[in-house]
Design a protein around this motif. Structure first.
Motif, PDB file in Angstrom:
ATOM      1  N   ASN A   1       0.875  -1.341   0.052  1.00  0.00           N
ATOM      2  CA  ASN A   1      -0.047  -0.156  -0.016  1.00  0.00           C
ATOM      3  C   ASN A   1       0.810   1.160  -0.021  1.00  0.00           C
ATOM      4  N   LYS A   2       1.940   1.155   0.728  1.00  0.00           N
ATOM      5  CA  LYS A   2       2.772   2.443   0.844  1.00  0.00           C
ATOM      6  C   LYS A   2       3.567   2.343  -0.481  1.00  0.00           C
ATOM      7  N   LEU A   3       4.025   1.203  -0.937  1.00  0.00           N
ATOM      8  CA  LEU A   3       4.600   1.328  -2.308  1.00  0.00           C
ATOM      9  C   LEU A   3       3.877   1.994  -3.329  1.00  0.00           C
ATOM     10  N   LYS A   4       2.620   1.667  -3.451  1.00  0.00           N
ATOM     11  CA  LYS A   4       1.741   2.124  -4.451  1.00  0.00           C
ATOM     12  C   LYS A   4       1.565   3.578  -4.435  1.00  0.00           C
ATOM     13  N   TRP A   5       1.581   4.146  -3.177  1.00  0.00           N
ATOM     14  CA  TRP A   5       1.246   5.596  -3.013  1.00  0.00           C
ATOM     15  C   TRP A   5       2.642   6.385  -3.351  1.00  0.00           C
ATOM     16  N   LEU A   6       3.938   5.679  -2.840  1.00  0.00           N
ATOM     17  CA  LEU A   6       5.087   6.246  -3.222  1.00  0.00           C
ATOM     18  C   LEU A   6       5.075   6.352  -4.866  1.00  0.00           C
ATOM     19  N   GLN A   7       4.872   5.357  -5.504  1.00  0.00           N
ATOM     20  CA  GLN A   7       5.012   5.403  -7.066  1.00  0.00           C
ATOM     21  C   GLN A   7       4.490   6.392  -7.487  1.00  0.00           C
ATOM     22  N   GLU A   8       3.109   6.590  -7.043  1.00  0.00           N
ATOM     23  CA  GLU A   8       2.095   7.609  -7.685  1.00  0.00           C
ATOM     24  C   GLU A   8       2.767   9.019  -7.247  1.00  0.00           C
ATOM     25  N   SER A   9       3.229   9.214  -6.240  1.00  0.00           N
ATOM     26  CA  SER A   9       3.558  10.431  -5.718  1.00  0.00           C
ATOM     27  C   SER A   9       4.915  10.788  -5.984  1.00  0.00           C
TER      28      SER A   9
ATOM     29  N   GLY B   1      11.170   8.598  -9.081  1.00  0.00           N
ATOM     30  CA  GLY B   1      12.010   7.583  -8.133  1.00  0.00           C
ATOM     31  C   GLY B   1      12.148   8.245  -6.689  1.00  0.00           C
ATOM     32  N   PHE B   2      12.565   7.535  -5.889  1.00  0.00           N
ATOM     33  CA  PHE B   2      12.988   7.833  -4.420  1.00  0.00           C
ATOM     34  C   PHE B   2      13.849   7.174  -3.728  1.00  0.00           C
ATOM     35  N   ILE B   3      14.520   7.449  -2.413  1.00  0.00           N
ATOM     36  CA  ILE B   3      15.578   6.752  -1.869  1.00  0.00           C
ATOM     37  C   ILE B   3      14.436   6.694  -0.506  1.00  0.00           C
ATOM     38  N   TYR B   4      14.666   5.207  -0.278  1.00  0.00           N
ATOM     39  CA  TYR B   4      13.622   4.853   0.888  1.00  0.00           C
ATOM     40  C   TYR B   4      14.450   4.390   1.896  1.00  0.00           C
ATOM     41  N   ALA B   5      14.191   4.793   3.271  1.00  0.00           N
ATOM     42  CA  ALA B   5      14.899   4.541   4.555  1.00  0.00           C
ATOM     43  C   ALA B   5      13.943   3.754   5.407  1.00  0.00           C
ATOM     44  N   GLY B   6      14.159   2.491   5.744  1.00  0.00           N
ATOM     45  CA  GLY B   6      13.362   1.623   6.434  1.00  0.00           C
ATOM     46  C   GLY B   6      14.129   0.560   7.134  1.00  0.00           C
TER      47      GLY B   6
ATOM     48  N   GLU C   1      13.127  -2.519  -3.128  1.00  0.00           N
ATOM     49  CA  GLU C   1      13.263  -2.978  -4.680  1.00  0.00           C
ATOM     50  C   GLU C   1      12.726  -2.335  -5.668  1.00  0.00           C
ATOM     51  N   ALA C   2      11.709  -1.397  -5.395  1.00  0.00           N
ATOM     52  CA  ALA C   2      11.506  -0.552  -6.251  1.00  0.00           C
ATOM     53  C   ALA C   2      12.094   0.985  -6.288  1.00  0.00           C
ATOM     54  N   ALA C   3      12.824   1.182  -5.182  1.00  0.00           N
ATOM     55  CA  ALA C   3      13.392   2.347  -4.803  1.00  0.00           C
ATOM     56  C   ALA C   3      14.713   2.535  -6.093  1.00  0.00           C
ATOM     57  N   ALA C   4      15.294   4.116  -5.826  1.00  0.00           N
ATOM     58  CA  ALA C   4      16.382   4.182  -6.687  1.00  0.00           C
ATOM     59  C   ALA C   4      17.473   3.933  -5.587  1.00  0.00           C
ATOM     60  N   GLY C   5      17.287   3.946  -4.362  1.00  0.00           N
ATOM     61  CA  GLY C   5      18.326   3.518  -3.196  1.00  0.00           C
ATOM     62  C   GLY C   5      17.665   3.238  -1.856  1.00  0.00           C
ATOM     63  N   ALA C   6      18.533   2.500  -1.311  1.00  0.00           N
ATOM     64  CA  ALA C   6      17.920   1.952  -0.084  1.00  0.00           C
ATOM     65  C   ALA C   6      18.661   2.371   0.998  1.00  0.00           C
ATOM     66  N   VAL C   7      18.181   2.839   2.195  1.00  0.00           N
ATOM     67  CA  VAL C   7      18.826   3.157   3.488  1.00  0.00           C
ATOM     68  C   VAL C   7      18.364   2.134   4.496  1.00  0.00           C
ATOM     69  N   LEU C   8      19.091   1.211   4.824  1.00  0.00           N
ATOM     70  CA  LEU C   8      18.868   0.246   5.656  1.00  0.00           C
ATOM     71  C   LEU C   8      19.251   0.511   7.291  1.00  0.00           C
ATOM     72  N   VAL C   9      18.065   0.534   7.957  1.00  0.00           N
ATOM     73  CA  VAL C   9      18.339   0.942   9.518  1.00  0.00           C
ATOM     74  C   VAL C   9      18.012  -0.237  10.672  1.00  0.00           C
TER      75      VAL C   9
ATOM     76  N   VAL D   1      19.524  -3.162  -6.358  1.00  0.00           N
ATOM     77  CA  VAL D   1      19.358  -1.753  -5.543  1.00  0.00           C
ATOM     78  C   VAL D   1      20.569  -1.242  -5.176  1.00  0.00           C
ATOM     79  N   GLU D   2      20.840   0.039  -5.225  1.00  0.00           N
ATOM     80  CA  GLU D   2      21.766   0.532  -4.572  1.00  0.00           C
ATOM     81  C   GLU D   2      21.653   1.000  -2.960  1.00  0.00           C
ATOM     82  N   VAL D   3      22.507   0.257  -2.292  1.00  0.00           N
ATOM     83  CA  VAL D   3      22.364   0.252  -0.820  1.00  0.00           C
ATOM     84  C   VAL D   3      23.716   1.077  -0.387  1.00  0.00           C
ATOM     85  N   ARG D   4      23.425   2.362  -0.026  1.00  0.00           N
ATOM     86  CA  ARG D   4      24.386   3.264  -0.041  1.00  0.00           C
ATOM     87  C   ARG D   4      24.551   3.667   1.399  1.00  0.00           C
ATOM     88  N   THR D   5      23.504   3.626   2.296  1.00  0.00           N
ATOM     89  CA  THR D   5      23.563   3.974   3.627  1.00  0.00           C
ATOM     90  C   THR D   5      22.942   2.797   4.605  1.00  0.00           C
ATOM     91  N   ILE D   6      23.977   2.476   5.641  1.00  0.00           N
ATOM     92  CA  ILE D   6      23.395   1.284   6.280  1.00  0.00           C
ATOM     93  C   ILE D   6      23.525   1.759   7.873  1.00  0.00           C
TER      94      ILE D   6
END
Length: 480
Positions: free
Chosen positions: A128-136, A140-145, A155-163, A178-183
């Motif tokens: 549900n969040k993915l759908k909203w993000l892709q529409e908004s 592309g977007f970088i996602y921190a989760g 998997e659908a993001a331009a980059g991943a921030v893993l927390v 997926v580009e994982v630039r921040t851990i």
């Protein structure tokens, strides 16, 4: 390891999750916990709506709004957001928490370009969040989760921030391109945190359950000692459960406190759900053990539980009633040792211990009042005392200490069981003398604000207390 986002086009926004990512806690659990402990009637009236997750989140947010300033934020994520903001990158908070919570958080923190949360009908999580993000954010977007629910978003993001514990997905995402630039790795010491949260050191107070064994001269009975040792464990488990419950109920207050904010639950190092489950497990195990040992012992433990919770949620705010309850809890531990082993009830022991522990409880409170008085404070937050009440706490404390000594002296002099049980009862006079000296020491340290701990805990660390205790123990041995 923390890296910046400069490798990404600055036109790509940073989207940050809230629960477990921006904060170490979960806002849903925070909301439910606050509603349960502070507005239980409103919470249980909302039961029919619990089956719709988004609606439940909205209901909880309305019942007991979360104080955004009190949430345990991750400093590493805040630093990342500040860096992205300095680079001119858009930052959005997108969370499954209710919209009102998201709005409060960005209002408190500042620096965000927008916030989106669940709206009472749609639970903005995972796909549900993915759908909203892709529409908004079609470009592309970088996602921190932080959780497995975020995998389709990463998997659908331009980059991943893993927390936090999401670092486990780093290889999987890299393999998916997926580009994982921040851990931001989780840092904790779970064993140390749990030992601190359960207040294992406070179990030392439960040694009072063994006092009736010494007075009844049954310390040589292996069966009695082992049964009492198991009872000691049961009481400890119940006591630890009440400490966790108290911390869950006082989350916001503890986070505003100078030292309590570092507690594992308040700081988010132990999750609310784990704390809640642990309290239930400890409580059920402790009460179950108590019932198996002796029904009357189980009743005493249940009384201890009820009185402790009543103190935590109500009585601690009333002057003198608070210390009366604390003193009663200490005395109740001695009563537990009596009923567990079917010993004869001793009015002498009961009255002596009641006066003694009332005095010791007042000694701790007297230190707090004296500190407030010396610092020129007008009130003592969360307590029913005023800084100018120090003569009252001092007077009551010394009077009850003296009363406990008088009760002990009268017992030694007048009770016929003393001469029956002890061949050289004159040695017993060392006990009131030693207690008198020890109580003098406790109260002069308290009045000078040099008492660092609860007096009972202090005594377990104090060499002078051990020396006085050894003298009293030797006197009892000589009296036998």
């Amino acid at each position: 390891m923390i890296s910046n986002l400069c490798c990404f086009d600055r036109q790509i926004p940073l989207v940050c999750d809230l629960d477990g990512t921006l904060i170490k806690s979960d806002s849903f659990h925070e909301n439910f916990c606050q509603a349960l402990f502070h507005s239980p009637q409103r919470l249980f009236r909302s039961v029919p709506g619990w089956f719709n997750r988004a609606a439940l989140k909205q209901t909880l947010a309305n019942i007991r709004p979360i104080e955004a300033r009190a949430l345990p934020y991750r400093e590493e994520v805040l630093d990342l957001i500040r860096g992205a903001h300095a680079d001119g990158r858009e930052i959005h908070l997108v969370t499954a928490a209710d919209q009102s919570i998201a709005d409060n958080v960005i209002s408190h923190l500042g620096g965000f370009d927008g916030a989106k949360g669940s709206d009472g009908s749609l639970n903005l999580k995972s796909r549900n969040k993915l759908k909203w993000l892709q529409e908004s954010f079609p470009n592309g977007f970088i996602y921190a989760g932080d959780s497995a629910a975020d995998l389709p978003i990463w998997e659908a993001a331009a980059g991943a921030v893993l927390v936090g514990n999401a670092v486990r997905y780093a290889s999987q995402l890299r393999n998916a391109g997926v580009e994982v630039r921040t851990i931001i790795a989780e840092k904790d010491d779970s064993v140390k945190d749990w030992l601190s949260e359960l207040r294992i050191h406070q179990w030392s107070k439960n040694v009072l359950i063994f006092v009736p064994l010494f007075l009844a001269h049954t310390v040589g009975d292996f069966h009695v000692v082992m049964k009492t040792a198991i009872a000691f464990l049961a009481v400890g488990l119940v006591a630890s459960s009440t400490y966790v419950i108290n911390d869950l109920a006082d989350l916001e207050a503890d986070r505003a406190h100078a030292t309590k904010r570092f507690r594992a639950l308040a700081a988010g190092r132990i999750s609310i759900i784990n704390g809640f489950l642990a309290s239930i497990f400890l409580l059920s195990t402790g009460l179950g053990m108590a019932w198996l040992l002796h029904p009357r012992f189980a009743l005493a433990v249940s009384s201890y539980l009820a009185l402790t919770l009543a103190y935590s949620f109500c009585f601690k705010r009333y002057a003198l009633l608070d210390v009366t309850v604390i003193g009663s809890l200490f005395t109740l531990r001695i009563v537990m040792g009596q009923v567990l082993n079917d010993f004869e009830f001793s009015p002498w022991l009961f009255s002596f211990s009641s006066m003694l522990f009332f005095s010791l409880s007042l000694a701790k409170r007297h230190v707090e009042v004296m500190h407030a008085h010396s610092e020129g404070k007008d009130v003592i937050k969360g307590r029913g005392y005023l800084p100018d009440d120090w003569p009252l706490t001092l007077g009551y404390g010394l009077a009850s200490a003296s009363a406990s000594i008088v009760i002990m002296l009268i017992f030694v002099v007048l009770d016929p069981r003393v001469t029956e049980a002890y061949h050289n009862s004159v040695w017993l006079f060392v006990a009131p003398a030693g207690m008198f000296i020890w109580l003098q020491r406790i109260w002069i340290l308290s009045h000078r604000m040099d008492m660092p701990d609860d007096p009972v805990v202090f005594a377990l660390k104090d060499k002078t207390s051990y020396l006085i205790g050894a003298c009293i123990a030797l006197a009892f041995a000589l009296a036998l």
